[in-house]
Design a protein around this motif. Structure first.
Motif, PDB file in Angstrom:
ATOM      1  N   PRO A   3       0.834  -1.205   0.000  1.00  0.00           N
ATOM      2  CA  PRO A   3       0.000   0.000   0.000  1.00  0.00           C
ATOM      3  C   PRO A   3       0.871   1.257   0.000  1.00  0.00           C
ATOM      4  CG  PRO A   3      -0.669  -1.546   1.721  1.00  0.00           C
ATOM      5  CD  PRO A   3       0.662  -2.007   1.215  1.00  0.00           C
ATOM      6  N   TYR A   4       0.490   2.242  -0.786  1.00  0.00           N
ATOM      7  CA  TYR A   4       1.194   3.522  -0.766  1.00  0.00           C
ATOM      8  C   TYR A   4       0.240   4.610  -1.247  1.00  0.00           C
ATOM      9  CZ  TYR A   4       1.913   3.472  -5.883  1.00  0.00           C
ATOM     10  OH  TYR A   4       1.734   3.469  -7.244  1.00  0.00           O
ATOM     11  N   ASP A   5       0.634   5.864  -1.061  1.00  0.00           N
ATOM     12  CA  ASP A   5      -0.213   6.989  -1.453  1.00  0.00           C
ATOM     13  C   ASP A   5      -0.287   7.066  -2.981  1.00  0.00           C
ATOM     14  OD1 ASP A   5      -0.141   7.391   1.239  1.00  0.00           O
ATOM     15  OD2 ASP A   5       0.928   9.305   1.167  1.00  0.00           O
ATOM     16  N   VAL A   6      -1.493   7.126  -3.505  1.00  0.00           N
ATOM     17  CA  VAL A   6      -1.697   7.182  -4.955  1.00  0.00           C
ATOM     18  C   VAL A   6      -2.502   8.430  -5.298  1.00  0.00           C
ATOM     19  CG1 VAL A   6      -2.592   6.007  -6.992  1.00  0.00           C
ATOM     20  CG2 VAL A   6      -1.728   4.659  -5.066  1.00  0.00           C
ATOM     21  N   THR A   7      -1.996   9.219  -6.236  1.00  0.00           N
ATOM     22  CA  THR A   7      -2.712  10.402  -6.706  1.00  0.00           C
ATOM     23  C   THR A   7      -3.433  10.076  -8.008  1.00  0.00           C
ATOM     24  OG1 THR A   7      -1.155  11.934  -5.680  1.00  0.00           O
ATOM     25  CG2 THR A   7      -2.472  12.788  -7.503  1.00  0.00           C
ATOM     26  N   VAL A   8      -4.680  10.497  -8.087  1.00  0.00           N
ATOM     27  CA  VAL A   8      -5.495  10.233  -9.275  1.00  0.00           C
ATOM     28  C   VAL A   8      -6.047  11.552  -9.807  1.00  0.00           C
ATOM     29  CG1 VAL A   8      -7.472   8.979 -10.212  1.00  0.00           C
ATOM     30  CG2 VAL A   8      -6.158   7.988  -8.325  1.00  0.00           C
ATOM     31  N   PHE A   9      -5.839  11.791 -11.088  1.00  0.00           N
ATOM     32  CA  PHE A   9      -6.481  12.897 -11.795  1.00  0.00           C
ATOM     33  C   PHE A   9      -7.642  12.330 -12.604  1.00  0.00           C
ATOM     34  CE2 PHE A   9      -2.103  14.435 -11.349  1.00  0.00           C
ATOM     35  CZ  PHE A   9      -2.302  15.736 -10.908  1.00  0.00           C
ATOM     36  N   VAL A  10      -8.735  13.055 -12.636  1.00  0.00           N
ATOM     37  CA  VAL A  10      -9.906  12.630 -13.400  1.00  0.00           C
ATOM     38  C   VAL A  10     -10.367  13.782 -14.284  1.00  0.00           C
ATOM     39  CG1 VAL A  10     -12.283  11.774 -13.281  1.00  0.00           C
ATOM     40  CG2 VAL A  10     -10.642  11.145 -11.492  1.00  0.00           C
ATOM     41  N   ALA A  11     -10.730  13.449 -15.512  1.00  0.00           N
ATOM     42  CA  ALA A  11     -11.416  14.410 -16.373  1.00  0.00           C
ATOM     43  C   ALA A  11     -12.743  13.783 -16.772  1.00  0.00           C
ATOM     44  CB  ALA A  11     -10.583  14.749 -17.601  1.00  0.00           C
ATOM     45  N   ARG A  12     -13.819  14.299 -16.233  1.00  0.00           N
ATOM     46  CA  ARG A  12     -15.154  13.804 -16.589  1.00  0.00           C
ATOM     47  C   ARG A  12     -15.641  14.559 -17.819  1.00  0.00           C
ATOM     48  NH1 ARG A  12     -20.135  15.443 -12.878  1.00  0.00           N
ATOM     49  NH2 ARG A  12     -19.619  17.392 -13.931  1.00  0.00           N
ATOM     50  N   VAL A  13     -16.007  13.814 -18.851  1.00  0.00           N
ATOM     51  CA  VAL A  13     -16.489  14.420 -20.092  1.00  0.00           C
ATOM     52  C   VAL A  13     -17.933  13.999 -20.304  1.00  0.00           C
ATOM     53  CG1 VAL A  13     -16.113  14.697 -22.565  1.00  0.00           C
ATOM     54  CG2 VAL A  13     -14.157  14.287 -21.049  1.00  0.00           C
ATOM     55  N   ILE A  14     -18.830  14.955 -20.264  1.00  0.00           N
ATOM     56  CA  ILE A  14     -20.235  14.714 -20.563  1.00  0.00           C
ATOM     57  C   ILE A  14     -20.616  15.641 -21.704  1.00  0.00           C
ATOM     58  CG2 ILE A  14     -22.599  14.785 -19.700  1.00  0.00           C
ATOM     59  CD1 ILE A  14     -21.556  14.193 -16.928  1.00  0.00           C
ATOM     60  N   SER A  15     -20.917  15.048 -22.856  1.00  0.00           N
ATOM     61  CA  SER A  15     -21.127  15.814 -24.078  1.00  0.00           C
ATOM     62  C   SER A  15     -19.849  16.606 -24.360  1.00  0.00           C
ATOM     63  CB  SER A  15     -22.366  16.710 -23.949  1.00  0.00           C
ATOM     64  OG  SER A  15     -22.641  17.369 -25.164  1.00  0.00           O
ATOM     65  N   THR A  16     -19.905  17.933 -24.378  1.00  0.00           N
ATOM     66  CA  THR A  16     -18.694  18.732 -24.607  1.00  0.00           C
ATOM     67  C   THR A  16     -18.179  19.375 -23.323  1.00  0.00           C
ATOM     68  OG1 THR A  16     -19.993  20.716 -25.104  1.00  0.00           O
ATOM     69  CG2 THR A  16     -19.434  19.273 -26.958  1.00  0.00           C
ATOM     70  N   TYR A  17     -18.746  19.002 -22.183  1.00  0.00           N
ATOM     71  CA  TYR A  17     -18.417  19.658 -20.921  1.00  0.00           C
ATOM     72  C   TYR A  17     -17.415  18.828 -20.116  1.00  0.00           C
ATOM     73  CZ  TYR A  17     -22.537  22.376 -22.147  1.00  0.00           C
ATOM     74  OH  TYR A  17     -23.440  23.171 -22.812  1.00  0.00           O
ATOM     75  N   VAL A  18     -16.367  19.484 -19.640  1.00  0.00           N
ATOM     76  CA  VAL A  18     -15.278  18.803 -18.944  1.00  0.00           C
ATOM     77  C   VAL A  18     -15.161  19.341 -17.522  1.00  0.00           C
ATOM     78  CG1 VAL A  18     -12.821  18.221 -18.973  1.00  0.00           C
ATOM     79  CG2 VAL A  18     -14.055  18.556 -21.137  1.00  0.00           C
ATOM     80  N   THR A  19     -15.105  18.421 -16.566  1.00  0.00           N
ATOM     81  CA  THR A  19     -14.872  18.762 -15.166  1.00  0.00           C
ATOM     82  C   THR A  19     -13.672  17.960 -14.683  1.00  0.00           C
ATOM     83  OG1 THR A  19     -17.252  19.076 -14.836  1.00  0.00           O
ATOM     84  CG2 THR A  19     -15.886  18.884 -12.857  1.00  0.00           C
ATOM     85  N   PHE A  20     -12.769  18.608 -13.963  1.00  0.00           N
ATOM     86  CA  PHE A  20     -11.563  17.946 -13.468  1.00  0.00           C
ATOM     87  C   PHE A  20     -11.697  17.619 -11.982  1.00  0.00           C
ATOM     88  CE2 PHE A  20     -10.038  20.184 -17.219  1.00  0.00           C
ATOM     89  CZ  PHE A  20      -9.244  19.216 -17.824  1.00  0.00           C
ATOM     90  N   TYR A  21     -11.087  16.496 -11.604  1.00  0.00           N
ATOM     91  CA  TYR A  21     -11.061  16.054 -10.209  1.00  0.00           C
ATOM     92  C   TYR A  21      -9.640  15.620  -9.861  1.00  0.00           C
ATOM     93  CZ  TYR A  21     -16.138  15.502 -10.905  1.00  0.00           C
ATOM     94  OH  TYR A  21     -17.462  15.699 -11.200  1.00  0.00           O
ATOM     95  N   ARG A  22      -9.343  15.706  -8.581  1.00  0.00           N
ATOM     96  CA  ARG A  22      -8.025  15.243  -8.117  1.00  0.00           C
ATOM     97  C   ARG A  22      -8.149  14.746  -6.682  1.00  0.00           C
ATOM     98  NH1 ARG A  22      -2.404  18.803  -8.250  1.00  0.00           N
ATOM     99  NH2 ARG A  22      -1.008  17.178  -7.473  1.00  0.00           N
TER     100      ARG A  22
END
Length: 284
Positions: free
Chosen positions: A202-221
Motif C-alpha cells: 500500500p502507498y499513497d496514490v494520486t489520481v487525476f480525473v477528467a469527466r467528459v459529458i457531451s462537450t463539458y469537462v470537469t476535473f477532479y483530483r
C-alpha cells in the motif's frame, strides 16, 4: 453486498451496490469518499508548473469556432482550419453537439471519438512512459470477499493515473445521482488499486480525473493514503476517508469547461498539458 432491496440499506455502513455502474450516494458514504468543490483551481490542476513549460497547440483554440457556429448543421469545416487534424477535431465537436440536441443524448461512439482525438492527437498520452488503456477491466476489493469491477472509458497509466471518465447517456445524468460522481468514486478506487497491486505494498496514490459529458469537462483530483488501503482490506473504512476536489466547483456538467467555446477549450487544453507534464515526469 446488496440483496436487491437498496432502500433498506441506506444507513448500513457496510452496504455496497453490486456494480460500480449502479453506485449512488449511499455507496460513496459507505466507502467514505467525499466530493467537494476545489478551494481554488490550483488544488485540482497543477498550476505550479512554470508557464514557459506549458505549451498547448494553439491551432486547436480556434477563436472563431464557438457553440453557435458548431450548432449550424451546414457548417463548412474545410474553411475553418488549414490543419487536417484540427478539421477532424472540429468535425467531432460538431457531431457531438448535434447529437446532444436529440432527445436520446450524445451518441457513445461520437464522444469516444472526440476524447480519443484529444488523447492521441492533441496530446500524445500514449507515448512512453505513459500509455493509454481504453476500456480496461479493473477491480478493487472491499474486505476479503467483496470484489467490484469497473470498465472506465480511458485510463492513462503511469505511477500516477489520469482517468478520463465519459458518461454516455447525458440525459440520465442529473442531481439525483450527483451527476455520476458515485461511479467516478468507484473508478478512482479501481484505477488506484491497480497501482497498489502492481507495487505489492500500500502507498499513497494520486489520481487525476477528467469527466467528459457531451462537450463539458470537469476535473477532479485526489490522493488516496496508504492507511485507507489498509482499512479497505478489512471492509468499508470506519475511520480513514478520501476527499476528491472538483474544478470548476459545480458538479453540474454544464458549469464545467465547454469544449465548444474557445476560452473554455483553451482552459481544458491548458489543464491537460499540465497534468501530462506531472504524470509523465513522475518519479517514484
Amino acid at each position: 453486498m446488496s440483496n436487491g432491496e437498496n432502500s433498506e440499506h441506506l444507513d448500513d455502513p457496510d452496504f455496497l451496490s453490486d456494480y460500480v455502474s449502479s453506485f449512488g450516494p449511499q455507496d460513496v458514504r459507505s466507502l467514505r469518499v467525499n466530493f467537494r468543490p476545489g478551494i481554488n483551481a490550483q488544488e485540482v490542476i497543477p498550476y505550479h508548473i512554470p508557464p514557459n513549460r506549458v505549451i498547448i497547440p494553439q491551432e486547436y483554440v480556434l477563436q472563431g469556432v464557438n457553440r453557435a457556429l458548431l450548432q449550424n448543421e451546414n457548417i463548412n469545416i474545410a474553411q475553418l482550419s488549414p490543419n487536417n487534424y484540427v478539421k477532424s477535431f472540429i468535425k467531432k465537436l460538431h457531431e457531438v453537439i448535434l447529437s446532444a440536441r436529440a432527445n436520446t443524448g450524445t451518441n457513445e461512439s461520437l464522444t469516444d471519438a472526440l476524447v480519443a482525438h484529444i488523447l492521441y492527437r492533441v496530446f500524445d498520452f500514449d507515448q512512453w512512459p505513459l500509455g493509454i488503456n481504453p476500456h480496461p477491466r479493473l477491480k478493487f476489493m472491499v474486505g476479503p470477499d467483496v470484489s467490484l469491477t469497473v470498465i472506465p472509458e480511458f485510463v492513462v497509466k503511469c505511477q500516477n493515473y489520469i482517468l478520463l471518465d465519459k458518461h454516455l447517456h447525458n440525459t440520465a445524468i442529473g442531481p439525483t445521482n450527483n451527476y455520476g460522481e458515485p461511479q467516478i468514486a468507484g473508478e478512482i478506487l479501481a484505477c488506484a488499486n491497480e497501482n497498489v497491486h502492481e507495487a505489492r505494498i500500500p502507498y499513497d496514490v494520486t489520481v487525476f480525473v477528467a469527466r467528459v459529458i457531451s462537450t463539458y469537462v470537469t476535473f477532479y483530483r485526489t490522493t488516496i493514503k496508504k492507511e485507507y488501503w489498509n482499512e479497505l482490506a478489512d471492509g468499508c473504512p470506519l475511520d480513514k476517508s478520501i476527499t476528491v476536489a472538483r474544478w470548476p466547483v459545480s458538479s453540474d456538467p454544464v458549469n464545467g469547461f465547454d469544449l465548444a467555446e474557445p476560452n473554455r477549450r483553451q482552459a481544458v487544453l491548458d489543464a491537460l498539458c499540465r497534468i501530462y507534464i506531472v504524470i509523465s515526469e513522475y518519479q517514484p
